[in-house]
Design a protein around this motif. Structure first.
Motif, PDB file in Angstrom:
ATOM      1  N   SER A   7       0.982  -1.160  -0.091  1.00 51.66           N
ATOM      2  CA  SER A   7      -0.130   0.004  -0.114  1.00 51.66           C
ATOM      3  C   SER A   7       0.979   1.262  -0.001  1.00 51.66           C
ATOM      4  O   SER A   7       0.362   2.362  -0.427  1.00 51.66           O
ATOM      5  CB  SER A   7      -0.952  -0.134   1.237  1.00 51.66           C
ATOM      6  N   TRP A   8       2.241   1.217   0.513  1.00 49.80           N
ATOM      7  CA  TRP A   8       3.005   2.375   0.447  1.00 49.80           C
ATOM      8  C   TRP A   8       3.073   2.636  -1.217  1.00 49.80           C
ATOM      9  O   TRP A   8       3.446   3.856  -1.508  1.00 49.80           O
ATOM     10  CB  TRP A   8       4.337   2.093   1.256  1.00 49.80           C
ATOM     11  N   ILE A   9       3.502   1.448  -1.747  1.00 51.03           N
ATOM     12  CA  ILE A   9       3.835   1.838  -3.164  1.00 51.03           C
ATOM     13  C   ILE A   9       2.524   2.302  -4.007  1.00 51.03           C
ATOM     14  O   ILE A   9       2.884   3.227  -4.826  1.00 51.03           O
ATOM     15  CB  ILE A   9       4.069   0.293  -3.700  1.00 51.03           C
ATOM     16  N   VAL A  10       1.553   1.729  -3.781  1.00 43.74           N
ATOM     17  CA  VAL A  10       0.089   2.248  -4.196  1.00 43.74           C
ATOM     18  C   VAL A  10       0.222   3.850  -4.008  1.00 43.74           C
ATOM     19  O   VAL A  10      -0.284   4.597  -4.779  1.00 43.74           O
ATOM     20  CB  VAL A  10      -0.978   1.231  -4.093  1.00 43.74           C
ATOM     21  N   LEU A  11       0.425   4.185  -2.798  1.00 45.46           N
ATOM     22  CA  LEU A  11       0.213   5.535  -2.406  1.00 45.46           C
ATOM     23  C   LEU A  11       1.207   6.359  -3.283  1.00 45.46           C
ATOM     24  O   LEU A  11       1.141   7.515  -3.679  1.00 45.46           O
ATOM     25  CB  LEU A  11       0.300   5.621  -0.961  1.00 45.46           C
ATOM     26  N   ASP A  12       2.394   5.945  -3.183  1.00 45.88           N
ATOM     27  CA  ASP A  12       3.622   6.567  -3.945  1.00 45.88           C
ATOM     28  C   ASP A  12       3.227   6.804  -5.447  1.00 45.88           C
ATOM     29  O   ASP A  12       3.441   7.998  -5.881  1.00 45.88           O
ATOM     30  CB  ASP A  12       4.791   5.837  -3.845  1.00 45.88           C
ATOM     31  N   ILE A  13       2.716   5.811  -6.010  1.00 43.79           N
ATOM     32  CA  ILE A  13       2.209   5.731  -7.533  1.00 43.79           C
ATOM     33  C   ILE A  13       1.272   6.884  -7.541  1.00 43.79           C
ATOM     34  O   ILE A  13       1.120   7.584  -8.776  1.00 43.79           O
ATOM     35  CB  ILE A  13       1.964   4.377  -8.108  1.00 43.79           C
ATOM     36  N   CYS A  14       0.072   6.777  -6.781  1.00 44.43           N
ATOM     37  CA  CYS A  14      -0.888   7.926  -6.924  1.00 44.43           C
ATOM     38  C   CYS A  14      -0.390   9.156  -6.743  1.00 44.43           C
ATOM     39  O   CYS A  14      -0.756  10.136  -7.324  1.00 44.43           O
ATOM     40  CB  CYS A  14      -1.978   7.660  -5.814  1.00 44.43           C
ATOM     41  N   SER A  15       0.564   9.624  -5.800  1.00 38.90           N
ATOM     42  CA  SER A  15       1.152  10.669  -5.353  1.00 38.90           C
ATOM     43  C   SER A  15       1.749  11.162  -6.677  1.00 38.90           C
ATOM     44  O   SER A  15       2.029  12.664  -6.843  1.00 38.90           O
ATOM     45  CB  SER A  15       2.134  10.744  -4.359  1.00 38.90           C
ATOM     46  N   ARG A  16       2.260  10.264  -7.512  1.00 37.42           N
ATOM     47  CA  ARG A  16       3.191  10.645  -8.793  1.00 37.42           C
ATOM     48  C   ARG A  16       2.374  11.003 -10.077  1.00 37.42           C
ATOM     49  O   ARG A  16       2.513  11.974 -10.800  1.00 37.42           O
ATOM     50  CB  ARG A  16       4.178   9.843  -9.128  1.00 37.42           C
ATOM     51  N   TYR A  46       3.132  12.902   2.241  1.00 41.67           N
ATOM     52  CA  TYR A  46       2.328  13.358   1.229  1.00 41.67           C
ATOM     53  C   TYR A  46       1.508  14.540   1.321  1.00 41.67           C
ATOM     54  O   TYR A  46       0.931  15.080   0.465  1.00 41.67           O
ATOM     55  CB  TYR A  46       1.433  12.247   0.456  1.00 41.67           C
ATOM     56  N   GLY A  47       1.557  15.106   2.488  1.00 43.38           N
ATOM     57  CA  GLY A  47       0.721  16.056   2.956  1.00 43.38           C
ATOM     58  C   GLY A  47      -0.770  15.953   2.715  1.00 43.38           C
ATOM     59  O   GLY A  47      -1.691  16.719   2.293  1.00 43.38           O
ATOM     60  N   ILE A  48      -1.114  14.715   3.306  1.00 43.59           N
ATOM     61  CA  ILE A  48      -2.629  14.577   3.056  1.00 43.59           C
ATOM     62  C   ILE A  48      -3.083  13.835   4.444  1.00 43.59           C
ATOM     63  O   ILE A  48      -2.311  13.653   5.424  1.00 43.59           O
ATOM     64  CB  ILE A  48      -2.866  13.119   2.204  1.00 43.59           C
ATOM     65  N   LYS A  49      -4.329  13.780   4.586  1.00 43.29           N
ATOM     66  CA  LYS A  49      -4.798  13.125   5.822  1.00 43.29           C
ATOM     67  C   LYS A  49      -5.457  11.683   5.586  1.00 43.29           C
ATOM     68  O   LYS A  49      -6.285  11.587   4.533  1.00 43.29           O
ATOM     69  CB  LYS A  49      -6.134  14.112   6.337  1.00 43.29           C
ATOM     70  N   VAL A  50      -4.963  10.757   6.205  1.00 47.31           N
ATOM     71  CA  VAL A  50      -5.467   9.250   5.943  1.00 47.31           C
ATOM     72  C   VAL A  50      -6.609   9.315   6.745  1.00 47.31           C
ATOM     73  O   VAL A  50      -6.944   9.244   7.999  1.00 47.31           O
ATOM     74  CB  VAL A  50      -4.405   8.504   6.412  1.00 47.31           C
ATOM     75  N   ARG A  51      -7.812   8.791   6.117  1.00 46.77           N
ATOM     76  CA  ARG A  51      -9.143   8.781   6.742  1.00 46.77           C
ATOM     77  C   ARG A  51      -9.280   7.263   7.378  1.00 46.77           C
ATOM     78  O   ARG A  51      -8.452   6.494   6.553  1.00 46.77           O
ATOM     79  CB  ARG A  51     -10.430   8.950   5.592  1.00 46.77           C
ATOM     80  N   GLN A  52      -9.958   7.248   8.308  1.00 50.87           N
ATOM     81  CA  GLN A  52      -9.920   5.845   8.741  1.00 50.87           C
ATOM     82  C   GLN A  52     -11.388   5.510   9.054  1.00 50.87           C
ATOM     83  O   GLN A  52     -12.249   6.107   9.599  1.00 50.87           O
ATOM     84  CB  GLN A  52      -9.431   6.029  10.335  1.00 50.87           C
ATOM     85  N   TYR A  53     -11.787   4.271   8.575  1.00 49.55           N
ATOM     86  CA  TYR A  53     -12.979   3.607   8.709  1.00 49.55           C
ATOM     87  C   TYR A  53     -13.190   2.239   9.318  1.00 49.55           C
ATOM     88  O   TYR A  53     -12.058   1.610   9.114  1.00 49.55           O
ATOM     89  CB  TYR A  53     -13.710   3.412   7.177  1.00 49.55           C
ATOM     90  N   PRO A  54     -14.118   1.774  10.008  1.00 49.68           N
ATOM     91  CA  PRO A  54     -14.027   0.441  10.445  1.00 49.68           C
ATOM     92  C   PRO A  54     -13.833  -0.636   9.192  1.00 49.68           C
ATOM     93  O   PRO A  54     -14.488  -0.523   8.267  1.00 49.68           O
ATOM     94  CB  PRO A  54     -15.552   0.441  11.351  1.00 49.68           C
ATOM     95  N   HIS A  55     -13.194  -1.510   9.472  1.00 49.93           N
ATOM     96  CA  HIS A  55     -12.851  -2.628   8.654  1.00 49.93           C
ATOM     97  C   HIS A  55     -14.218  -3.373   8.602  1.00 49.93           C
ATOM     98  O   HIS A  55     -15.039  -3.777   9.398  1.00 49.93           O
ATOM     99  CB  HIS A  55     -11.921  -3.471   9.052  1.00 49.93           C
ATOM    100  N   PRO A 123      -2.543  -1.474  -9.287  1.00 51.10           N
ATOM    101  CA  PRO A 123      -1.457  -1.229 -10.196  1.00 51.10           C
ATOM    102  C   PRO A 123      -0.052  -2.249  -9.890  1.00 51.10           C
ATOM    103  O   PRO A 123       0.805  -1.975 -11.067  1.00 51.10           O
ATOM    104  CB  PRO A 123      -0.981   0.237  -9.954  1.00 51.10           C
ATOM    105  N   ILE A 124      -0.056  -2.926  -9.029  1.00 49.17           N
ATOM    106  CA  ILE A 124       1.127  -3.684  -8.879  1.00 49.17           C
ATOM    107  C   ILE A 124       0.675  -5.229  -8.853  1.00 49.17           C
ATOM    108  O   ILE A 124       1.440  -6.099  -8.296  1.00 49.17           O
ATOM    109  CB  ILE A 124       1.852  -3.552  -7.534  1.00 49.17           C
ATOM    110  N   TRP A 125      -0.401  -5.584  -9.544  1.00 46.61           N
ATOM    111  CA  TRP A 125      -1.004  -6.803  -9.584  1.00 46.61           C
ATOM    112  C   TRP A 125       0.104  -7.883 -10.120  1.00 46.61           C
ATOM    113  O   TRP A 125      -0.015  -8.833  -9.396  1.00 46.61           O
ATOM    114  CB  TRP A 125      -2.183  -6.896 -10.644  1.00 46.61           C
TER     115      TRP A 125
END
Length: 199
Positions: A7-16, A46-55, A123-125
């Motif tokens: 998920s770190w990688i996907v977040l980084d890809i989204c940021s780019r 990334y200067g974002i807020k990570v929202r949190q929801y119940p799983h 994206p990293i399937w």
């Protein structure tokens, strides 16, 4: 964003590549220190807020009375319900997911339909573990603490419970507060040696 390597990688890809992006995390128990460490790092980078929801599995655990005194009147939820909530809150339609074919046999068999849709992308399937580690190193992304190489978030499995008990005792106590009988896993390990040790 689970805080794991993928998920770190996907977040980084989204940021780019995304014009606008946000992140969300699904918790089984809110406020765990081991999770918040990763959320704080992502927010700062990334200067974002990570929202949190119940799983969505949290509701199932409570409804079925897993490690609880009794079953709770919890709703029937699926992952798409959480995606819908995140979409409504953010106005962003596309969900990026860190699923990989190599994660498990189940994911390889079911994932093509689940993670390759118009509104959910992985994206990293087709990446391997080596691809993941190489990207983390190249982009200087954190390698979060891990129990082993298996895919495994914070849940009510034996590995997670033992890991929290051994390394994040205050987080284990929060887990035990929500699911009082999870201590049975620790007691079984003490008595019979069943379960991993991370101490």
């Amino acid at each position: 964003f689970s805080g794991g390597k993928d998920s770190w990688i996907v977040l980084d890809i989204c940021s780019r590549y995304a014009k606008r992006f946000e992140a969300f995390f699904m918790y089984v128990v809110p406020g765990l220190e081991c999770i918040q460490e990763q959320m704080d790092l992502a927010e700062a980078r990334y200067g974002i807020k990570v929202r949190q929801y119940p799983h969505w599995m949290r509701a199932a655990y409570l409804r079925e009375g897993v490690f609880c005194f009794e079953k709770a009147d919890a709703p029937h939820l699926a992952i798409n319900d959480i995606y819908a909530l995140a979409r409504e809150d953010t106005g962003i339609e596309l969900v990026g997911h860190g699923a990989k074919r190599a994660d498990s046999v189940w994911r390889a068999q079911s994932g093509a339909n689940k993670f390759k849709k118009d509104d959910v992308v992985a994206p990293i399937w087709d990446w391997t573990s080596r691809d993941v580690m190489a990207y983390l190193a190249m982009r200087k992304l954190p390698v979060p603490p891990s129990r082993n190489q298996r895919v495994n978030g914070i849940g009510l499995d034996t590995e997670t419970i033992c890991w929290l008990y051994d390394l994040y005792r205050s987080d284990y106590e929060k887990l035990e507060e929500a699911f009082p009988f999870c201590g049975a896993v620790i007691e079984r390990r003490r008595l019979f040696g069943i379960g991993p040790s991370y101490a």
